[in-house]
Design a protein around this motif. Sequence first.
Motif, short mmCIF file in Angstrom:
data_model
loop_
_atom_site.label_atom_id
_atom_site.label_comp_id
_atom_site.label_asym_id
_atom_site.label_seq_id
_atom_site.Cartn_x
_atom_site.Cartn_y
_atom_site.Cartn_z
N ASP A 15 0.87 -1.18 0.00
CA ASP A 15 0.00 0.00 0.00
C ASP A 15 0.90 1.23 0.00
O ASP A 15 1.38 1.67 1.03
CB ASP A 15 -0.91 -0.02 1.23
CG ASP A 15 -1.89 1.16 1.23
OD1 ASP A 15 -2.04 1.80 0.18
OD2 ASP A 15 -2.48 1.42 2.29
N VAL A 16 1.15 1.78 -1.19
CA VAL A 16 2.16 2.82 -1.39
C VAL A 16 1.48 4.15 -1.62
O VAL A 16 0.53 4.25 -2.41
CB VAL A 16 3.08 2.46 -2.57
CG1 VAL A 16 4.07 3.59 -2.85
CG2 VAL A 16 3.83 1.17 -2.28
N GLU A 17 1.98 5.19 -0.96
CA GLU A 17 1.42 6.54 -1.07
C GLU A 17 2.53 7.51 -1.45
O GLU A 17 3.58 7.56 -0.80
CB GLU A 17 0.83 6.96 0.29
CG GLU A 17 0.41 8.41 0.38
CD GLU A 17 0.11 8.84 1.80
OE1 GLU A 17 -0.23 10.03 1.97
OE2 GLU A 17 0.25 8.02 2.73
N ARG A 18 2.32 8.27 -2.52
CA ARG A 18 3.33 9.24 -2.94
C ARG A 18 3.36 10.41 -1.95
O ARG A 18 2.33 10.91 -1.52
CB ARG A 18 3.02 9.76 -4.35
CG ARG A 18 4.17 10.55 -4.96
CD ARG A 18 3.88 10.93 -6.40
NE ARG A 18 3.72 9.77 -7.27
CZ ARG A 18 4.75 9.11 -7.81
NH1 ARG A 18 5.99 9.48 -7.54
NH2 ARG A 18 4.51 8.08 -8.60
N LEU A 19 4.59 10.86 -1.62
CA LEU A 19 4.77 11.95 -0.68
C LEU A 19 5.10 13.24 -1.43
O LEU A 19 5.74 13.21 -2.49
CB LEU A 19 5.90 11.62 0.30
CG LEU A 19 5.64 10.43 1.24
CD1 LEU A 19 6.87 10.13 2.07
CD2 LEU A 19 4.45 10.72 2.15
N VAL A 27 7.99 7.90 -1.83
CA VAL A 27 6.71 7.32 -1.46
C VAL A 27 6.77 6.82 -0.02
O VAL A 27 7.84 6.55 0.53
CB VAL A 27 6.33 6.15 -2.40
CG1 VAL A 27 6.23 6.63 -3.84
CG2 VAL A 27 7.31 4.99 -2.27
N ARG A 28 5.59 6.68 0.57
CA ARG A 28 5.48 6.05 1.88
C ARG A 28 4.96 4.63 1.70
O ARG A 28 4.00 4.39 0.97
CB ARG A 28 4.52 6.83 2.77
CG ARG A 28 4.29 6.17 4.12
CD ARG A 28 3.20 6.84 4.92
NE ARG A 28 2.98 6.16 6.20
CZ ARG A 28 2.05 6.52 7.09
NH1 ARG A 28 1.26 7.55 6.83
NH2 ARG A 28 1.92 5.85 8.21
N ALA A 29 5.60 3.71 2.39
CA ALA A 29 5.13 2.32 2.43
C ALA A 29 5.29 1.86 3.87
O ALA A 29 6.42 1.77 4.37
CB ALA A 29 5.93 1.44 1.48
N GLY A 30 4.19 1.60 4.54
CA GLY A 30 4.27 1.23 5.95
C GLY A 30 4.89 2.34 6.76
O GLY A 30 4.48 3.50 6.68
#
Length: 271
Positions: A15-19, A27-30
């Motif tokens: 579940d990856v979120e671009r920062l 990106v943020r992962a965990g």
Amino acid sequence: MPSPEVLDRFAVPDDVERLPGGQGGTVRAGDLALSPDRDPALQSWLSPVQARLAYELDLAPGRRPLRLAMPVPARDGEWVVQGWAATRFEPDAEACHDLDVALAAGRLLHAHLASAVPARPDGAPLPALSLPPASGASRWDRAEAVAFAPAAALPDLLPATLADLAPLMTDVSLGPDQLVHRDLASNVLLDARGSALVIDLAPTWRPALWADAICVLDSVTWLGAPAAALRGWGSGRARQAMLRALVFRVLSDEPARRAPYSAALHAVGPR
């Protein structure tokens, strides 16, 4: 985006979120922030240095005046996997665009770095100190090499857009070379407790005054700091540091552009 193998080796979910910020690739992962395009040779030297210093800074009691992003290795101990490197994600941290805070954080960081790494390590994969830059050098490393070229060589090295700066530049010492962060302005956050948190360490071996000049230049040009912040950079060593910061920034931009730096050019340029 990081591949499934990268996420697996750093032991984070998919579940990856671009920062926001930076070059737009982090990106943020965990509980990790993953950044692309990292040099394995550089990180294998830099990350242990950064991790030790980050740990020491986090031990400071009370409200810590400075923190540093903590590098995290992959499960197999490697610092870089397919070009990706990780640091511990800091929840609730926010970008800091206060120039005074950024400068204070940078000066404190550079004092700690000077103590942690008192001499340029043999074989450390840092940018070359002189021309020509190493084969395959980044545009930032190439620009830095030109910015620190001897003054007599600058008329032949600077493009026409910067030719008027060459007569203003001298070989005056800007102070001792040391390990510095050459991209500080946009890489200072405030953590949940209000402490300055420096991220995305962009290392080179140059005078701290030059790193300060880049921080001021970037803050005025891109981050909304007032042009009045340039008033102390119009003479002496400070002016020379700002001139070399200008050459570095203009030449490392793609495409190279003079116009965005008009405020700084007016402050330190031809009289």
